[in-house]
Write a protein that holds these residues in place. Structure first.
Motif, PDB file in Angstrom:
ATOM      1  N   GLN A  54      -8.492  25.880  23.825  1.00  0.00           N
ATOM      2  CA  GLN A  54      -9.442  25.056  24.831  1.00  0.00           C
ATOM      3  C   GLN A  54      -8.439  24.260  25.836  1.00  0.00           C
ATOM      4  O   GLN A  54      -8.649  24.124  27.108  1.00  0.00           O
ATOM      5  CB  GLN A  54     -10.248  23.753  23.987  1.00  0.00           C
ATOM      6  CG  GLN A  54     -11.202  24.432  23.260  1.00  0.00           C
ATOM      7  CD  GLN A  54     -10.793  24.482  21.827  1.00  0.00           C
ATOM      8  OE1 GLN A  54      -9.417  24.794  21.424  1.00  0.00           O
ATOM      9  NE2 GLN A  54     -11.843  24.243  20.952  1.00  0.00           N
ATOM     10  N   LEU A  55      -7.234  23.864  25.338  1.00  0.00           N
ATOM     11  CA  LEU A  55      -6.245  23.250  26.268  1.00  0.00           C
ATOM     12  C   LEU A  55      -5.766  24.189  27.189  1.00  0.00           C
ATOM     13  O   LEU A  55      -5.270  23.645  28.315  1.00  0.00           O
ATOM     14  CB  LEU A  55      -5.327  22.633  25.299  1.00  0.00           C
ATOM     15  CG  LEU A  55      -4.494  21.263  25.681  1.00  0.00           C
ATOM     16  CD1 LEU A  55      -5.320  20.318  26.379  1.00  0.00           C
ATOM     17  CD2 LEU A  55      -3.360  20.868  25.007  1.00  0.00           C
TER      18      LEU A  55
ATOM     19  N   THR B 128     -13.640  18.727  25.775  1.00  0.00           N
ATOM     20  CA  THR B 128     -13.207  17.996  24.474  1.00  0.00           C
ATOM     21  C   THR B 128     -13.046  18.873  23.478  1.00  0.00           C
ATOM     22  O   THR B 128     -13.527  20.074  23.615  1.00  0.00           O
ATOM     23  CB  THR B 128     -14.345  16.957  24.364  1.00  0.00           C
ATOM     24  OG1 THR B 128     -15.421  17.594  24.389  1.00  0.00           O
ATOM     25  CG2 THR B 128     -14.585  15.771  25.313  1.00  0.00           C
ATOM     26  N   PHE B 129     -12.195  18.544  22.469  1.00  0.00           N
ATOM     27  CA  PHE B 129     -12.120  19.326  21.482  1.00  0.00           C
ATOM     28  C   PHE B 129     -11.570  18.754  20.299  1.00  0.00           C
ATOM     29  O   PHE B 129     -11.099  17.625  20.270  1.00  0.00           O
ATOM     30  CB  PHE B 129     -11.019  20.504  21.853  1.00  0.00           C
ATOM     31  CG  PHE B 129      -9.593  20.280  22.107  1.00  0.00           C
ATOM     32  CD1 PHE B 129      -8.665  19.965  21.132  1.00  0.00           C
ATOM     33  CD2 PHE B 129      -9.227  19.763  23.596  1.00  0.00           C
ATOM     34  CE1 PHE B 129      -7.570  19.586  21.580  1.00  0.00           C
ATOM     35  CE2 PHE B 129      -8.061  19.313  23.969  1.00  0.00           C
ATOM     36  CZ  PHE B 129      -7.135  19.104  22.670  1.00  0.00           C
ATOM     37  N   GLU B 130     -11.539  19.336  19.079  1.00  0.00           N
ATOM     38  CA  GLU B 130     -11.158  18.785  17.784  1.00  0.00           C
ATOM     39  C   GLU B 130      -9.768  19.569  17.403  1.00  0.00           C
ATOM     40  O   GLU B 130      -9.616  20.704  17.141  1.00  0.00           O
ATOM     41  CB  GLU B 130     -12.187  18.653  16.875  1.00  0.00           C
ATOM     42  CG  GLU B 130     -11.989  17.983  15.544  1.00  0.00           C
ATOM     43  CD  GLU B 130     -13.049  17.975  14.658  1.00  0.00           C
ATOM     44  OE1 GLU B 130     -13.593  17.147  14.036  1.00  0.00           O
ATOM     45  OE2 GLU B 130     -13.790  19.156  14.803  1.00  0.00           O
TER      46      GLU B 130
ATOM     47  N   LEU C 106       3.058  26.214  26.287  1.00  0.00           N
ATOM     48  CA  LEU C 106       1.912  25.294  25.900  1.00  0.00           C
ATOM     49  C   LEU C 106       1.044  25.988  24.711  1.00  0.00           C
ATOM     50  O   LEU C 106       0.764  25.252  23.728  1.00  0.00           O
ATOM     51  CB  LEU C 106       1.178  25.024  27.188  1.00  0.00           C
ATOM     52  CG  LEU C 106      -0.426  24.111  26.876  1.00  0.00           C
ATOM     53  CD1 LEU C 106       0.110  22.713  26.460  1.00  0.00           C
ATOM     54  CD2 LEU C 106      -1.393  24.112  28.215  1.00  0.00           C
ATOM     55  N   ILE C 107       0.945  27.198  24.907  1.00  0.00           N
ATOM     56  CA  ILE C 107       0.142  27.861  23.959  1.00  0.00           C
ATOM     57  C   ILE C 107       0.758  27.986  22.534  1.00  0.00           C
ATOM     58  O   ILE C 107       0.137  27.698  21.311  1.00  0.00           O
ATOM     59  CB  ILE C 107      -0.328  29.307  24.468  1.00  0.00           C
ATOM     60  CG1 ILE C 107      -1.560  29.643  23.260  1.00  0.00           C
ATOM     61  CG2 ILE C 107       0.575  30.124  24.348  1.00  0.00           C
ATOM     62  CD1 ILE C 107      -2.105  31.033  23.860  1.00  0.00           C
ATOM     63  N   GLU C 108       2.088  28.209  22.413  1.00  0.00           N
ATOM     64  CA  GLU C 108       2.946  28.412  21.238  1.00  0.00           C
ATOM     65  C   GLU C 108       2.965  26.908  20.388  1.00  0.00           C
ATOM     66  O   GLU C 108       3.121  26.737  19.468  1.00  0.00           O
ATOM     67  CB  GLU C 108       4.314  28.931  21.527  1.00  0.00           C
ATOM     68  CG  GLU C 108       4.219  30.385  21.978  1.00  0.00           C
ATOM     69  CD  GLU C 108       5.335  30.955  22.467  1.00  0.00           C
ATOM     70  OE1 GLU C 108       6.468  29.986  22.408  1.00  0.00           O
ATOM     71  OE2 GLU C 108       5.542  32.177  22.455  1.00  0.00           O
ATOM     72  N   THR C 109       3.007  25.836  21.466  1.00  0.00           N
ATOM     73  CA  THR C 109       3.244  24.507  21.020  1.00  0.00           C
ATOM     74  C   THR C 109       2.116  23.710  20.461  1.00  0.00           C
ATOM     75  O   THR C 109       2.001  23.270  19.414  1.00  0.00           O
ATOM     76  CB  THR C 109       4.190  23.556  22.032  1.00  0.00           C
ATOM     77  OG1 THR C 109       5.176  24.305  22.465  1.00  0.00           O
ATOM     78  CG2 THR C 109       4.538  22.371  21.260  1.00  0.00           C
ATOM     79  N   MET C 110       0.965  23.861  21.372  1.00  0.00           N
ATOM     80  CA  MET C 110      -0.325  23.264  20.814  1.00  0.00           C
ATOM     81  C   MET C 110      -1.132  24.012  20.100  1.00  0.00           C
ATOM     82  O   MET C 110      -1.881  23.489  19.479  1.00  0.00           O
ATOM     83  CB  MET C 110      -0.815  22.637  22.292  1.00  0.00           C
ATOM     84  CG  MET C 110       0.032  21.573  22.825  1.00  0.00           C
ATOM     85  SD  MET C 110       0.513  20.311  22.027  1.00  0.00           S
ATOM     86  CE  MET C 110       1.898  19.772  23.286  1.00  0.00           C
ATOM     87  N   ARG C 111      -1.227  25.306  20.452  1.00  0.00           N
ATOM     88  CA  ARG C 111      -2.053  26.270  19.631  1.00  0.00           C
ATOM     89  C   ARG C 111      -3.488  25.871  19.626  1.00  0.00           C
ATOM     90  O   ARG C 111      -4.284  25.779  18.615  1.00  0.00           O
ATOM     91  CB  ARG C 111      -1.748  26.133  18.200  1.00  0.00           C
ATOM     92  CG  ARG C 111      -0.417  26.853  18.027  1.00  0.00           C
ATOM     93  CD  ARG C 111       0.155  27.067  16.577  1.00  0.00           C
ATOM     94  NE  ARG C 111       1.512  27.462  16.500  1.00  0.00           N
ATOM     95  CZ  ARG C 111       1.838  28.894  16.718  1.00  0.00           C
ATOM     96  NH1 ARG C 111       1.131  29.733  16.970  1.00  0.00           N
ATOM     97  NH2 ARG C 111       3.025  29.237  16.595  1.00  0.00           N
ATOM     98  N   HIS C 112      -3.985  25.259  20.871  1.00  0.00           N
ATOM     99  CA  HIS C 112      -5.345  25.099  20.947  1.00  0.00           C
ATOM    100  C   HIS C 112      -5.988  25.731  22.231  1.00  0.00           C
ATOM    101  O   HIS C 112      -5.401  25.529  23.268  1.00  0.00           O
ATOM    102  CB  HIS C 112      -5.525  23.400  21.115  1.00  0.00           C
ATOM    103  CG  HIS C 112      -5.586  22.889  19.869  1.00  0.00           C
ATOM    104  ND1 HIS C 112      -6.673  22.857  18.798  1.00  0.00           N
ATOM    105  CD2 HIS C 112      -4.496  22.030  19.398  1.00  0.00           C
ATOM    106  CE1 HIS C 112      -6.111  22.057  17.872  1.00  0.00           C
ATOM    107  NE2 HIS C 112      -4.728  21.516  18.233  1.00  0.00           N
TER     108      HIS C 112
END
Length: 586
Positions: A303-304, A321-323, A295-301
């Motif tokens: 907060q998620l 919530t995040f931007e 998840l972290i390598e693909t989305m790079r957010h």
């Protein structure tokens, strides 16, 4: 060529049998050899202990060296081992081979080191001098309470292996005979047990070839017939389940692909198991790039990732919530644990709230701006009223001056309310446009005539140039004249005396372009994208007058005619406003 089923079964069990008997025989051989080695070690150590005790007696004599050499040769003949005596310095004082003298390497031998330390020991190692593996046993030689030296006995391991050879051959013969008998038995039993299955195979093959023999089966039902009937039922049931699962998967895929919310399923290790089309669009990835990746390598957010981890730890629904970047989407993420249906997995639902957030910001800005615009004239009216009440009414010239200022503030409030109502009606589409064909020059001439005197009074030079032969446009002349007048008025307001205002009309493709260009103060790059917003003023101190609604009204009027309006500017060098209107077609 593929072997028959019964031969494959027989070969499989035969290979397993050979492996088991081979491992068992090897284990027996190594166990026998290990036991024999331990016996050799015990016997050799006992003989070494005897030699050490005898050597301690000879050390007390005056002819210890010659006496120990003779004893070493004699004891070596009795034990069939090489006997050597060492002093504490490493000097050989008696050896069955006749070698004597000091040797530096003797003191470093591991068995001698332990013996000189007072410990009896045995060790197996390779002897470079003899070029073979040797078994060594060493014991300390004591003189009184002191350790005066060491006694060592050495035997080649080949001697032990030669004694084991007959036992090894016996183990090999027994293993081969046992394996051969067992293999024969396996082939017999395999052939017997697979006969019913071969018969069923022939029946199934005959039915597959179109033979109706299956209808002649007896109703007495043998075991094989029951197996066939059970197989038919299982096949029909599996086919029905596969069709139902395919329909369900198709429905689920249709729902996921048509959803506007992003959906992700993450397993316990953080890898993506599923992502729908909306999720791919939000993060700019494809399912092939995302599925199976972390998840972290693909989305790079972060907060998620933190939301997923918190849901994993608590097992409860989590919301954040995040931007995103660079597309700057405002996302609300909901994490739900799927431990009841998919152990360790988590469902992430991503809702795009960008438009909702933008509308909320517009609403807040609108309320803030309206409040600001109303506060100034109301505060001025309040101050003027208090001044009149405090005695200014008794001074007719001052009272007249204050009343005039109150009238100006009321006019400003009236203008603000009228422009707000006008903007609201335009945005809601309730303002009917009275469109008619007209020449582009007629529109610019009307606006120029209205504003020429005002520009000249402020010391500005104003001119217009309209290209000849331009095609007609279909517009509401009063509304579009309002737009041009507003642009010219702004150019006059923000251009210093001595400046110039140029109005040009020309054709670009299927559009007529109206250009209002001035040499005024210009607009900063930060403010330029926002000048068409309601109440926005490039002059942040709001000292420049006006309500900040003129350009917003102009934008809506131009767009209601199917056109566009935009601006170009550079601080200190003036601004250019463009209005593009489509050419009228028959």
């Amino acid at each position: 060529m593929r072997l028959p089923f019964r031969l494959r079964v027989a070969f499989t069990f035969g290979a397993l049998l050979i492996l088991v008997t081979g491992v068992s025989s090897a284990f027996q051989w190594f166990d026998l050899r290990q036991n024999t080695l331990e016996n050799f070690q015990r016997n050799l150590l006992a003989e070494t202990r005897i030699a050490a005790q005898e050597a301690s007696i000879y050390l007390d004599s005056t002819a210890a060296y010659s006496t120990l050499a003779v004893f070493a040769q004699r004891f070596s003949g009795e034990t069939n081992a090489r006997v050597t005596f060492f002093m504490a310095s490493g000097e050989v004082i008696g050896d069955a081979s006749g070698v004597s003298g000091a040797t530096d390497s003797n003191i470093n031998l591991p068995e001698i080191q332990q013996a000189l330390g007072g410990n009896e020991n045995t060790i197996t190692r390779f002897s470079p001098a003899l070029n073979q593996d040797m078994l060594y046993a060493a014991a300390p030689v004591r003189s009184g309470s002191q350790i005066a030296g060491a006694a060592r006995l050495a035997v080649p391991l080949a001697v032990m292996d030669s004694t084991l050879a007959p036992a090894g051959w016996r183990i090999l013969v027994v293993t081969l005979v046992t394996t051969a008998l067992a293999l024969g038995l396996i082939f017999i039993l395999t052939n017997y047990l697979t006969q019913p299955l071969l018969a069923l195979t022939r029946r199934v093959s005959s039915v597959g070839a179109g033979n109706q023999a299956r209808t002649n089966f007896s109703t007495s039902s043998s075991d094989i017939e029951q197996l066939e009937l059970a197989y038919d039922q299982l096949e029909n049931q599996l086919r029905s389940q596969i069709e139902a699962l395919s329909d369900e998967q198709g429905t689920l895929n249709s729902v996921l692909s048509s959803m506007t919310d992003g959906v992700l399923i993450i397993n316990a290790s953080g890898s993506i198991l599923l992502i729908n089309s909306a999720g791919e669009r939000m993060f700019g990835v494809t399912s092939n790039q995302a599925i199976g990746q972390s998840l972290i390598e693909t989305m790079r957010h972060h907060q998620l990732v933190e939301l997923w981890k918190k849901c994993q730890e608590t097992g409860e629904q989590q919301v954040t919530t995040f931007e995103t970047s660079p597309n700057r989407l405002y996302i609300q993420a909901i994490a739900v644990s799927l431990h009841q249906t998919m152990s360790g997995s988590t469902l992430l639902v991503l809702q795009d709230l960008t438009r909702t957030r933008r509308l909320e910001l517009i609403r807040r800005d609108f309320v803030s701006n309206v409040s600001h615009e109303l506060r100034t004239p109301l505060a001025s009216l309040k101050a003027l009223t208090e001044t009149l009440q405090e005695g200014a009414l008794e001074d007719p010239p001052a009272a007249r001056r204050f009343l005039l200022r109150m009238e100006n503030e009321i006019d400003n409030l009236t203008q603000l309310v009228q422009e707000l109502l006008e903007l609201s009606r335009i945005e809601s589409g309730k303002v009917p446009l009275k469109q008619a064909l007209m020449a582009p020059s007629d529109l610019v001439e009307r606006a120029f005539d209205r504003m020429q005197l005002q520009a000249e009074r402020t010391g500005l030079k104003i001119s217009y140039d309209c290209a000849p032969g331009l095609p007609a446009i279909n517009v509401d002349i009063n509304r579009m004249e309002q737009v041009l007048v507003n642009l010219i008025h702004n150019a006059i307001k923000f251009t210093l005396p001595g400046g110039q205002i140029a109005i040009k009309v020309f054709q670009s493709g299927d559009n007529i372009i109206y250009l209002v260009k001035d040499t005024g103060v210009g607009i900063s790059p930060d403010a330029l994208p926002r000048i068409f917003e309601r109440f926005y003023k490039a002059d942040r101190s709001r000292s420049g007058g006006g309500t900040g609604l003129g350009l917003s009204i102009a934008r809506h009027l131009v767009e209601s005619h199917g056109g566009k309006i935009w601006a170009e500017s550079e601080e200190g060098k003036g601004s250019s406003f463009f209005v593009s209107l489509p050419v009228a077609h028959n």
